[in-house]
Design an enzyme around this catalytic site. Structure first.
Site, PDB file in Angstrom:
ATOM      1  N   GLY A  81       0.817  -1.202   0.000  1.00  0.00           N
ATOM      2  CA  GLY A  81       0.000   0.000   0.000  1.00  0.00           C
ATOM      3  C   GLY A  81       0.855   1.257   0.000  1.00  0.00           C
ATOM      4  N   CYS A  82       0.221   2.377  -0.320  1.00  0.00           N
ATOM      5  CA  CYS A  82       0.953   3.635  -0.440  1.00  0.00           C
ATOM      6  C   CYS A  82       1.479   4.105   0.915  1.00  0.00           C
ATOM      7  CB  CYS A  82       0.074   4.701  -1.082  1.00  0.00           C
ATOM      8  SG  CYS A  82      -1.560   4.882  -0.329  1.00  0.00           S
ATOM      9  N   TYR A  83       0.586   4.201   1.927  1.00  0.00           N
ATOM     10  CA  TYR A  83       1.037   4.650   3.248  1.00  0.00           C
ATOM     11  C   TYR A  83       2.083   3.705   3.848  1.00  0.00           C
ATOM     12  CZ  TYR A  83      -2.875   8.048   3.522  1.00  0.00           C
ATOM     13  OH  TYR A  83      -3.745   9.086   3.319  1.00  0.00           O
TER      14      TYR A  83
END
Lengths: 344, 344, 344, 344
Positions: free
Chosen positions: C148-150
């Site tokens: 995921g991005c975070y």
């Protein structure tokens, strides 16, 4: 080929570095700055960290001629007028992104730019080129005067109708809108975030220096009356839209209009026509060298609307400069420029 | 006076609540919604917490007539056409902010709005009013059709020249730009943040339903040819700029042009002229009921440029609705509207 | 290599198309969509005109296995959980950009995602990889679960301290901020321009599904206490910044801290450390695959601040997916990804 | 009452003019500027046209004492330290919006502000007041030191827990985010539109001068350990969000937490608590004097998150200055400040 960039700390310069970073044949080997020489470019532009481990060097024409095969001038108007001749005399090939050599007539330049014109003999040598409209002028030159952002969008929008002599005299109105990056890095009350965000401004009403640049090309095509051209500042970073209004000398159907444009641009890699009823938005060309065009005829008024969008830093500056350089240097015109827009 | 607002969950409705909150004579006592009745307005709009402890009520004309002295309709086009007649028959005074009663001719409405027109007898009763241009029509009416945002900016810009018969037929071009709040709360691919941020779009080319609204008023002033009118979506929330291009029937000096506008608007509280060489930006009217206007004549083309800016939710909607209501109800026209723009 | 992209009409999909357009070895030959098959991709994305003359095809695993060497799944969470197993069974190599295979424990997935977990046997086959932290896991797999991005921004920021066991239990606080493109193309009241522009929001407080993804990796490094992780929506399109606060088990000097990070990342092409006193801004990685990191120790509190920025659609999604695919397919890890950020 | 505003060309000054324009008892009769005296304010701020037909006057304390009942200093830090004493000696009542008199200890001021502190005897006379926290200090003073924007948001968020001694020492982390208007009109490379738009920056890491201001108040409440406080620049004009993380000395249920805050603020007009599970966004207070607060306890970590938002130019500057002036002058505290936020 070794390229030098003068004014690498400006946005036009940064964009040249970004694109040439992935260009297969042209490599930026030297960057120059009058005020910041000795600094690493990454002090000014951390986004270039690791990609560009280059120091800004002082501007020394004879040394630059030795170091480079081609020099891009991404300097403010008023600087290139003296620097370009020095570089040319030292033997450099020069692509000037400023406005200093675009206008053939010195008095026109001085009227609109409010600055001293470059020496006439050098202006005469400069070759002004929007490749889609006059790429053949690039043969046998070492000095390109790269077109302005608004003129590029406007002239690509007007060319098919104008060259076909279909536009009624006195009828051209160009309502142009630009993102703020066109203003560069000038820091004053008018360019700070707080004054431009959530705000729409009109500026240089009837006084923009790109007016004579557009008219000069139109005159070559036989259109002699002055145009109306206004510019607005839109709260976004990149992108120009020219909404162009013209009346026609003769009645065209929408089909004929689209046919004219399709034929005119059918072999052009960087001009994309939208289908009838569709119009381009500025983000659809962001970061790319495309000029996207939409067309309409209003049945009620007969007036034609042409919507032409570009990324002002790309097709409006650095991208077109490299397109021109590719032609001049004998590379495929699209070399290093065939990437997609960045979206969203 | 007790006011009801139908469609209080829309942006126009929210703006009515904001302004009337500090209006000395008109108090919002009831808010209505077809879909959300029973909810507190603060569930939809937390920014109204503590200020508006009101529940959304169902739409019931006879009950609304009992509860209120005046009803503002901030509903989508196509709803007011049936709701307004019911409210009027129930005895309400109605200010309709939608487009349903603006066009006198039903076929015009149906052509441009692509919807069924309101009954002709009710359209005939509706009074369309931009106070600066025709406030006397508000005498003896209980039914105001509040003008559209683009027509307000455009007509205030055009009026002094148009009423003086100085505009050449076939010469009006209005290049209009709007912030996104004009699109309201419609949620679709075209209205999400990612598609509009850092983007400039043209929309409804030659098809905007405000075209006949502008032409209808121009016709009253004797200008009969169709206009060209285009709309753009600018990445900001509030603000409209109409950049208007006209050619004149006779030559005017810049002094004469400014004189004409100054005299026309000298007693108007909400129209502010900029000095020669200056033009208004949209943020300079944000949150206020002002329409600011700048003017220029291009010496080269003789063409006049009029730049007219408003806040689309204020002078373009809720502010003008309250201005109209003030007149109708016998209050000072500026009551509750004399606050400053919010800047920056 | 022939690549297929499922979900090409989403932003992650569009970004895969953009990057792979200039990738020397991987070419997108097929694009798929469940809802829009039969349409040209350019109907949805005019910015791809001329570059991607592809039609969206229906999703048919056995056909996709024949057409492609590798399939990228850029689909919403909850779709890949059934689609990926079908594709793998049909013989495809799969890179899944969704969250469906990131969490090893099914109950964790169902708790945080509020959806049915993918079959455990397939979850066990998926290889979760942030190359800078665990690229060796990519050996001998045909199924990548892309992070995921975070978590990418957060874990790259935490890794050097966490793997060295220097972080005090119960002390990790990640205050994360994202541009809106992370929300994709969902169209509702919360994602329209008017609600997000000029606004800063906090969302999913203590409930973000990326919390267990970050903790899962931290647990592998021996850090077992829960973290505090909050996410904010910033009015910009691209970019994530994770501002990370940690307390240390032992006292480090600023020199030691920087030394630790420099050694950890010295051979990494896509992680760039800022010098002491400097911190990265999100625009400095826009459009690129970089993760830029700045560090500070507060002398007064002893607390360490780590600032980690990425482009959420690149290193946070499509860029890292291609980086992972490069490794899996045996190409140089940076292939097709070594372009500069776009600035400004 | 007649009010004078020094620094009326700054954003804080402009906001004072905007609000006082509709204040029933305080009227701005004189505006002052050191550099632009003699100019009309509308040359700098066209948005004030017609509302404020005032000329900027030179700064002359004895004359100012004659002309006004109260003087607001909206000047840069470092100016008020000498100007305020002169005005007080001349007999003026002074509300200072700068940071010059907020810190009781001169060495603290000089450490954090890197400027010479104001004379100690004048600092001792200045009354620092956030009305909701200590309004009684305003009795019998003529000199208000108006709090900073970040401290106002942070302290209103912390106060109920801090005054109840519930916060664990060494546990306060404030991750603050601000719109750009807090940077005022400084024009340099860091404040131009192109550098801030579509960008998120962290700045003054561990060095912000508002840190000691927050700690000074916390110390009055018995909390003695240093805090961690970071500030970010968000691409929007107005608004501050403080995301505050604290650990507690004892276990509280969510009910108890909300109960504590509800009781603390139940009689406060300008503090609005969100219901459990809801958090305020900055736009929900735009243009208003509200401070909106949301709360959460994470069951997994026990950590409390407090989200506090204000409009930095209003409750963070001009609005609170007028709130303080209302109290000092004996008016109802909410006078002239009870308008709604502007939304969207």
């Amino acid at each position: 080929m070794k390229a030098g960039v003068v004014g690498a700390t400006g946005y036009g310069g940064a964009e040249l570095l970004r694109i040439l970073h992935t260009h297969p044949y042209i490599k930026v080997t030297s960057i120059y700055s009058s005020s910041k020489n000795g600094e690493n470019i990454t002090e000014h532009y951390p986004h270039l960290q690791t990609n560009f481990p280059l120091k800004l060097e002082e501007i020394n024409p004879s040394k630059m001629a030795q170091q480079t095969d081609i020099v891009f001038l991404a300097v403010p108007t008023g600087i290139a007028s003296t620097l370009a001749p020095q570089l040319l005399e030292a033997g450099c090939t020069v692509v000037d992104l400023s406005g200093d050599f675009r206008l053939e007539k010195s008095d026109e330049y001085e009227n609109w730019y409010k600055k001293k014109a470059a020496p006439k003999e050098w202006v005469d040598q400069a070759v002004y080129c929007i490749p889609e409209l006059n790429r053949k002028v690039l043969k046998d030159t070492k000095f390109i005067s790269n077109p302005g952002c608004y003129p590029t969008a406007s002239l690509l929008g007007l060319a098919p109708l104008a060259k076909a002599q279909l536009i009624k005299e006195d009828s051209i109105i160009i309502d142009a809108k630009s993102g703020v990056s066109g203003a560069g890095q000038a820091a004053n009350f008018d360019t700070i975030y707080n004054e431009l965000n959530e705000n729409l401004k009109i500026y240089k009403v009837n006084q923009h220096q790109h007016i004579p640049e557009i008219e000069q090309m139109l005159q070559q095509w036989g259109f002699t009356s002055p145009i109306t051209f206004h510019t607005h500042l839109v709260p976004m970073t990149r992108g120009i839209m020219a909404t162009i209004y013209v009346s026609l000398n003769e009645t065209l159907s929408e089909d004929q209009l689209f046919q004219l444009y399709r034929e005119f641009y059918e072999n052009e890699a960087f001009v994309r026509l939208r289908d009838p009823g569709k119009f381009p938005a500025t983000k659809e060309v962001a970061g790319s060298n495309y000029c996207d065009i939409g067309l309409s005829i209003d049945k009620r008024t007969g007036r034609v609307t042409i919507v032409s969008v570009i990324d002002n830093l790309m097709k409006g500056a650095a991208g077109q400069a490299i397109q021109n350089a590719n032609i001049l240097l004998g590379f495929e015109e699209t070399t290093g420029l065939s990437f997609s827009p960045i979206y969203p």
